[in-house]
Motif scaffolding. Sequence first.
Motif, PDB file in Angstrom:
ATOM      1  N   TYR A 182       0.806  -1.230   0.000  1.00 24.51           N
ATOM      2  CA  TYR A 182       0.000   0.000   0.000  1.00 24.51           C
ATOM      3  C   TYR A 182       0.843   1.286   0.000  1.00 24.51           C
ATOM      4  O   TYR A 182       0.295   2.371  -0.194  1.00 24.51           O
ATOM      5  CB  TYR A 182      -1.001  -0.034   1.167  1.00 24.51           C
ATOM      6  CG  TYR A 182      -1.895  -1.247   1.067  1.00 24.51           C
ATOM      7  CD1 TYR A 182      -2.733  -1.405  -0.028  1.00 24.51           C
ATOM      8  CD2 TYR A 182      -1.842  -2.265   2.011  1.00 24.51           C
ATOM      9  CE1 TYR A 182      -3.517  -2.530  -0.173  1.00 24.51           C
ATOM     10  CE2 TYR A 182      -2.624  -3.403   1.881  1.00 24.51           C
ATOM     11  CZ  TYR A 182      -3.460  -3.530   0.786  1.00 24.51           C
ATOM     12  OH  TYR A 182      -4.226  -4.658   0.637  1.00 24.51           O
ATOM     13  N   LYS A 183       2.134   1.137   0.256  1.00 21.71           N
ATOM     14  CA  LYS A 183       3.073   2.277   0.183  1.00 21.71           C
ATOM     15  C   LYS A 183       2.531   3.520   0.903  1.00 21.71           C
ATOM     16  O   LYS A 183       2.393   4.608   0.301  1.00 21.71           O
ATOM     17  CB  LYS A 183       3.404   2.613  -1.272  1.00 21.71           C
ATOM     18  CG  LYS A 183       3.919   1.412  -2.076  1.00 21.71           C
ATOM     19  CD  LYS A 183       4.306   1.801  -3.478  1.00 21.71           C
ATOM     20  CE  LYS A 183       4.569   0.608  -4.373  1.00 21.71           C
ATOM     21  NZ  LYS A 183       5.581  -0.341  -3.904  1.00 21.71           N
ATOM     22  N   PRO A 184       2.216   3.385   2.207  1.00 21.15           N
ATOM     23  CA  PRO A 184       1.624   4.533   2.917  1.00 21.15           C
ATOM     24  C   PRO A 184       2.620   5.676   3.070  1.00 21.15           C
ATOM     25  O   PRO A 184       3.830   5.486   2.897  1.00 21.15           O
ATOM     26  CB  PRO A 184       1.269   3.938   4.282  1.00 21.15           C
ATOM     27  CG  PRO A 184       2.260   2.831   4.470  1.00 21.15           C
ATOM     28  CD  PRO A 184       2.462   2.245   3.100  1.00 21.15           C
ATOM     29  N   GLU A 185       2.088   6.849   3.423  1.00 15.66           N
ATOM     30  CA  GLU A 185       2.969   8.000   3.664  1.00 15.66           C
ATOM     31  C   GLU A 185       3.815   7.780   4.917  1.00 15.66           C
ATOM     32  O   GLU A 185       4.948   8.245   4.997  1.00 15.66           O
ATOM     33  CB  GLU A 185       2.124   9.264   3.832  1.00 15.66           C
ATOM     34  CG  GLU A 185       1.434   9.704   2.552  1.00 15.66           C
ATOM     35  CD  GLU A 185       0.644  10.978   2.754  1.00 15.66           C
ATOM     36  OE1 GLU A 185       1.236  12.056   2.680  1.00 15.66           O
ATOM     37  OE2 GLU A 185      -0.590  10.881   2.984  1.00 15.66           O
ATOM     38  N   LEU A 186       3.219   7.090   5.897  1.00 18.31           N
ATOM     39  CA  LEU A 186       3.857   6.921   7.208  1.00 18.31           C
ATOM     40  C   LEU A 186       3.641   5.479   7.674  1.00 18.31           C
ATOM     41  O   LEU A 186       2.577   4.901   7.416  1.00 18.31           O
ATOM     42  CB  LEU A 186       3.151   7.885   8.172  1.00 18.31           C
ATOM     43  CG  LEU A 186       3.803   8.435   9.418  1.00 18.31           C
ATOM     44  CD1 LEU A 186       5.117   9.133   9.099  1.00 18.31           C
ATOM     45  CD2 LEU A 186       2.846   9.425  10.102  1.00 18.31           C
ATOM     46  N   ALA A 187       4.644   4.893   8.336  1.00 16.94           N
ATOM     47  CA  ALA A 187       4.448   3.577   8.973  1.00 16.94           C
ATOM     48  C   ALA A 187       5.283   3.543  10.250  1.00 16.94           C
ATOM     49  O   ALA A 187       6.342   4.182  10.324  1.00 16.94           O
ATOM     50  CB  ALA A 187       4.863   2.439   8.040  1.00 16.94           C
ATOM     51  N   SER A 188       4.799   2.802  11.241  1.00 20.30           N
ATOM     52  CA  SER A 188       5.552   2.727  12.497  1.00 20.30           C
ATOM     53  C   SER A 188       6.787   1.862  12.311  1.00 20.30           C
ATOM     54  O   SER A 188       6.827   0.983  11.443  1.00 20.30           O
ATOM     55  CB  SER A 188       4.673   2.169  13.618  1.00 20.30           C
ATOM     56  OG  SER A 188       4.266   0.849  13.319  1.00 20.30           O
ATOM     57  N   CYS A 189       7.806   2.125  13.129  1.00 18.24           N
ATOM     58  CA  CYS A 189       9.034   1.321  13.116  1.00 18.24           C
ATOM     59  C   CYS A 189       9.526   1.244  14.558  1.00 18.24           C
ATOM     60  O   CYS A 189       9.947   2.258  15.122  1.00 18.24           O
ATOM     61  CB  CYS A 189      10.076   1.982  12.209  1.00 18.24           C
ATOM     62  SG  CYS A 189      11.658   1.134  12.245  1.00 18.24           S
ATOM     63  N   ASN A 190       9.413   0.068  15.149  1.00 18.81           N
ATOM     64  CA  ASN A 190       9.690  -0.106  16.580  1.00 18.81           C
ATOM     65  C   ASN A 190      11.182  -0.337  16.801  1.00 18.81           C
ATOM     66  O   ASN A 190      11.796  -1.172  16.141  1.00 18.81           O
ATOM     67  CB  ASN A 190       8.843  -1.267  17.107  1.00 18.81           C
ATOM     68  CG  ASN A 190       7.361  -0.935  17.048  1.00 18.81           C
ATOM     69  OD1 ASN A 190       6.817  -0.355  17.972  1.00 18.81           O
ATOM     70  ND2 ASN A 190       6.717  -1.253  15.932  1.00 18.81           N
ATOM     71  N   LEU A 191      11.757   0.404  17.758  1.00 22.80           N
ATOM     72  CA  LEU A 191      13.219   0.588  17.782  1.00 22.80           C
ATOM     73  C   LEU A 191      14.015  -0.411  18.609  1.00 22.80           C
ATOM     74  O   LEU A 191      15.222  -0.244  18.742  1.00 22.80           O
ATOM     75  CB  LEU A 191      13.539   2.004  18.276  1.00 22.80           C
ATOM     76  CG  LEU A 191      13.255   3.105  17.257  1.00 22.80           C
ATOM     77  CD1 LEU A 191      13.447   4.482  17.886  1.00 22.80           C
ATOM     78  CD2 LEU A 191      14.152   2.964  16.038  1.00 22.80           C
ATOM     79  N   GLY A 192      13.379  -1.412  19.170  1.00 21.91           N
ATOM     80  CA  GLY A 192      14.174  -2.378  19.924  1.00 21.91           C
ATOM     81  C   GLY A 192      13.336  -3.560  20.357  1.00 21.91           C
ATOM     82  O   GLY A 192      12.104  -3.495  20.380  1.00 21.91           O
ATOM     83  N   SER A 193      14.027  -4.659  20.714  1.00 23.21           N
ATOM     84  CA  SER A 193      13.329  -5.862  21.187  1.00 23.21           C
ATOM     85  C   SER A 193      13.098  -5.730  22.686  1.00 23.21           C
ATOM     86  O   SER A 193      14.030  -5.457  23.437  1.00 23.21           O
ATOM     87  CB  SER A 193      14.186  -7.096  20.895  1.00 23.21           C
ATOM     88  OG  SER A 193      14.427  -7.187  19.516  1.00 23.21           O
ATOM     89  N   ILE A 194      11.861  -5.928  23.086  1.00 23.14           N
ATOM     90  CA  ILE A 194      11.526  -5.742  24.512  1.00 23.14           C
ATOM     91  C   ILE A 194      10.509  -6.790  24.975  1.00 23.14           C
ATOM     92  O   ILE A 194       9.793  -7.371  24.165  1.00 23.14           O
ATOM     93  CB  ILE A 194      10.913  -4.342  24.798  1.00 23.14           C
ATOM     94  CG1 ILE A 194       9.699  -4.067  23.887  1.00 23.14           C
ATOM     95  CG2 ILE A 194      11.941  -3.249  24.653  1.00 23.14           C
ATOM     96  CD1 ILE A 194       8.869  -2.857  24.336  1.00 23.14           C
ATOM     97  N   ASN A 195      10.456  -6.973  26.300  1.00 21.14           N
ATOM     98  CA  ASN A 195       9.297  -7.652  26.875  1.00 21.14           C
ATOM     99  C   ASN A 195       8.103  -6.734  26.642  1.00 21.14           C
ATOM    100  O   ASN A 195       8.237  -5.508  26.703  1.00 21.14           O
ATOM    101  CB  ASN A 195       9.467  -7.839  28.389  1.00 21.14           C
ATOM    102  CG  ASN A 195      10.542  -8.843  28.738  1.00 21.14           C
ATOM    103  OD1 ASN A 195      10.979  -9.620  27.891  1.00 21.14           O
ATOM    104  ND2 ASN A 195      10.979  -8.829  29.979  1.00 21.14           N
ATOM    105  N   PHE A 196       6.944  -7.327  26.386  1.00 23.01           N
ATOM    106  CA  PHE A 196       5.747  -6.507  26.124  1.00 23.01           C
ATOM    107  C   PHE A 196       4.617  -7.242  26.824  1.00 23.01           C
ATOM    108  O   PHE A 196       4.031  -8.170  26.287  1.00 23.01           O
ATOM    109  CB  PHE A 196       5.538  -6.432  24.607  1.00 23.01           C
ATOM    110  CG  PHE A 196       4.632  -5.316  24.151  1.00 23.01           C
ATOM    111  CD1 PHE A 196       5.138  -4.275  23.380  1.00 23.01           C
ATOM    112  CD2 PHE A 196       3.284  -5.312  24.471  1.00 23.01           C
ATOM    113  CE1 PHE A 196       4.309  -3.243  22.938  1.00 23.01           C
ATOM    114  CE2 PHE A 196       2.456  -4.292  24.040  1.00 23.01           C
ATOM    115  CZ  PHE A 196       2.967  -3.254  23.271  1.00 23.01           C
ATOM    116  N   ALA A 197       4.345  -6.849  28.069  1.00 22.23           N
ATOM    117  CA  ALA A 197       3.503  -7.673  28.926  1.00 22.23           C
ATOM    118  C   ALA A 197       2.094  -7.120  29.088  1.00 22.23           C
ATOM    119  O   ALA A 197       1.918  -5.981  29.525  1.00 22.23           O
ATOM    120  CB  ALA A 197       4.164  -7.796  30.288  1.00 22.23           C
ATOM    121  N   LEU A 198       1.130  -7.922  28.714  1.00 24.40           N
ATOM    122  CA  LEU A 198      -0.278  -7.527  28.852  1.00 24.40           C
ATOM    123  C   LEU A 198      -1.016  -8.383  29.884  1.00 24.40           C
ATOM    124  O   LEU A 198      -2.159  -8.106  30.203  1.00 24.40           O
ATOM    125  CB  LEU A 198      -0.995  -7.684  27.501  1.00 24.40           C
ATOM    126  CG  LEU A 198      -0.343  -7.013  26.294  1.00 24.40           C
ATOM    127  CD1 LEU A 198      -1.119  -7.351  25.024  1.00 24.40           C
ATOM    128  CD2 LEU A 198      -0.293  -5.512  26.491  1.00 24.40           C
TER     129      LEU A 198
END
Length: 307
Positions: free
Chosen positions: A101-117
């Motif tokens: 889709y070649k969007p104008e903007l996309a997120s880019c997450n900067l590191g590997s982390i625990n992500f606890a929900l």
Amino acid sequence: MEKFILNCAVTGAIHTPTMAPYLPIKPKEIAYQAIEAAEAGASTVHIHGRDPETGMPTGDLNIMGEIVSTIHANSNVVICITTGGGMNMTVDERIAAVPVYKPELASCNLGSINFALFPVMNKIKEWKHEWEPAYLEGSRDFIFKNTFKDLERIFEMMAVNGTKPEFEAYDVGHLHNLNYYFEQHQLQDPVYIQFVMGILGGIDATIPHLVHMKQTADLLYGDKYLFSTIAAGRHEFAMATTSMLLGGGARVGLEDNLWLAKGEMAKSNAELVEKMVRIARELGYGPATPDETRQTLKLKGRDKVNL
Ligand code: KMH
Ligand code: ZN
């Protein structure tokens, strides 16, 4: 009136259908909530897909396509597609929509982390769908994978498609991860960073932490960067407002926060955007229009997306 970029994250991959009846699930619901958020003042909308029957996060390209093409056809808002995806997706699945889709903007997450929900599970007794408790419990052993190799791949993919990265920094070290590439002149001006606060596994959502993130980014990137802030749950508006007063943007939306006020659920993303706009106006600020945002972030323009 001072302008600030107001991002709205419409559904995400953290909250599950049992947690809120207002969480948009079907592609058209996600799209129309995004369009209404834009009408309420959002400069950009951040988009994840969900399975229309179960609400489970999905990287399905047809679902993403239906959402973003509906938004594009009905609104001038800047579309930001996630590459963070959900905990049930590989990196390949998370990033697949960008070259399509070649969007104008996309997120880019900067590191590997625990992500606890998983702590949120204690509050819920009955689930709408079987996948929800398994997904949340799975976060006890989940690493949100964003290695340097992944980052380099995502940078390259975004560069080829003319998509600007919105860098998500969940901790101070992530600002240094990005600086490695900044020092090699591999990033386009302006570097756009979003501070993500209050995720268990990342930095906490407090004003001193936000000031420290900003001061660190100031030292590393000087006048070559812009920032925005996300805070999870009840911290959303305090951190968004502080971010705006510090000269940054703000993100609100049901991806990050289900509550309009204590004990009062937000019935839509637009309600959260409206509240942020009200706070901003009281303080002499107003949201940047999508076109002002395109200019500030030096985006390629809505005519160059593949929709
Ligand atoms: N879910 C948020 C904590 C992404 O989608 O790439 C951060 C986020 C990441 O929105
Ligand atoms: Zn997201």
